[in-house]
Design a protein around this motif. Structure first.
Motif, mmCIF file in Angstrom:
data_model
loop_
_atom_site.group_PDB
_atom_site.id
_atom_site.type_symbol
_atom_site.label_atom_id
_atom_site.label_comp_id
_atom_site.label_asym_id
_atom_site.label_seq_id
_atom_site.Cartn_x
_atom_site.Cartn_y
_atom_site.Cartn_z
ATOM 1 N N LEU A 56 0.826 -1.199 0.000
ATOM 2 C CA LEU A 56 0.000 0.000 0.000
ATOM 3 C C LEU A 56 0.869 1.262 0.000
ATOM 4 N N LEU A 57 1.913 1.270 0.812
ATOM 5 C CA LEU A 57 2.826 2.415 0.867
ATOM 6 C C LEU A 57 3.558 2.591 -0.462
ATOM 7 N N PHE A 58 3.957 1.472 -1.069
ATOM 8 C CA PHE A 58 4.645 1.536 -2.356
ATOM 9 C C PHE A 58 3.727 2.129 -3.425
ATOM 10 N N THR A 59 2.484 1.671 -3.461
ATOM 11 C CA THR A 59 1.522 2.182 -4.442
ATOM 12 C C THR A 59 1.269 3.664 -4.218
ATOM 13 N N ARG A 60 1.077 4.052 -2.963
ATOM 14 C CA ARG A 60 0.842 5.466 -2.652
ATOM 15 C C ARG A 60 2.041 6.312 -3.067
ATOM 16 N N SER A 61 3.227 5.808 -2.800
ATOM 17 C CA SER A 61 4.446 6.533 -3.160
ATOM 18 C C SER A 61 4.574 6.683 -4.674
ATOM 19 N N THR A 62 4.258 5.632 -5.407
ATOM 20 C CA THR A 62 4.308 5.679 -6.866
ATOM 21 C C THR A 62 3.319 6.705 -7.406
ATOM 22 N N ASN A 63 2.102 6.694 -6.870
ATOM 23 C CA ASN A 63 1.088 7.667 -7.304
ATOM 24 C C ASN A 63 1.527 9.089 -6.983
ATOM 25 N N GLU A 64 2.116 9.288 -5.811
ATOM 26 C CA GLU A 64 2.574 10.624 -5.429
ATOM 27 C C GLU A 64 3.682 11.109 -6.358
ATOM 28 N N ARG A 65 4.591 10.224 -6.738
ATOM 29 C CA ARG A 65 5.670 10.617 -7.657
ATOM 30 C C ARG A 65 5.118 11.000 -9.027
ATOM 31 N N GLN A 66 4.132 10.249 -9.516
ATOM 32 C CA GLN A 66 3.515 10.582 -10.805
ATOM 33 C C GLN A 66 2.799 11.928 -10.726
ATOM 34 N N PHE A 67 2.094 12.142 -9.638
ATOM 35 C CA PHE A 67 1.387 13.396 -9.432
ATOM 36 C C PHE A 67 2.381 14.550 -9.331
ATOM 37 N N LEU A 68 3.487 14.326 -8.629
ATOM 38 C CA LEU A 68 4.530 15.347 -8.509
ATOM 39 C C LEU A 68 5.092 15.706 -9.887
ATOM 40 N N ARG A 69 5.267 14.718 -10.746
ATOM 41 C CA ARG A 69 5.757 15.004 -12.111
ATOM 42 C C ARG A 69 4.773 15.900 -12.865
#
Length: 123
Positions: A56-69
């Motif tokens: 769950l943390l990995f998925t959230r982190s991945t989504n946050e990085r995409q959103f940050l981009r």
């Protein structure tokens, strides 16, 4: 073309969102480290729960990085003077859309075409 006051408004919105994303990513990293150190001497149910939490943390982190981009992309368009222009057709993105989604890359018409697969996302 937007006036400087509007551009500054959107810059502030995007910079605030970027700060929130960095903070959230930092929290996710800390939670991930804590979950990593809690793995030893657990029974199978605890390990399964821990594995789920890590995923769950990995998925959230991945989504946050995409959103940050996306936020960084919008900020780069502010810097180069092209903020508010659709990446596909070059037309202005409606200001109401930018109020709702300041990191929007496409006008509504082109976004709909993207979602239907009628056009490709530019690089």
């Amino acid at each position: 073309m937007m006036d400087e006051k509007k551009i500054e408004h959107f810059r502030k919105l995007l910079e605030e969102r970027r700060a929130q994303l960095y903070e959230s990513m930092h929290r996710s990293e800390e939670e991930g480290r804590e979950a990593q150190t809690a793995d030893s001497a657990q029974d199978i149910a605890d390990r399964a729960s821990s594995a789920y939490q890590k995923e769950l943390l990995f998925t959230r982190s991945t989504n946050e990085r995409q959103f940050l981009r996306m936020v960084e992309h919008a900020l780069s368009h502010i810097a180069d003077g092209s903020y508010g222009e659709c990446d596909i057709c070059g037309e202005d993105i409606n200001e109401r859309r930018l109020e709702a989604v300041p990191w929007a890359r496409h006008c509504i018409a082109c976004q709909e075409k993207l979602e239907r697969g009628e056009v490709q996302q530019p690089a």
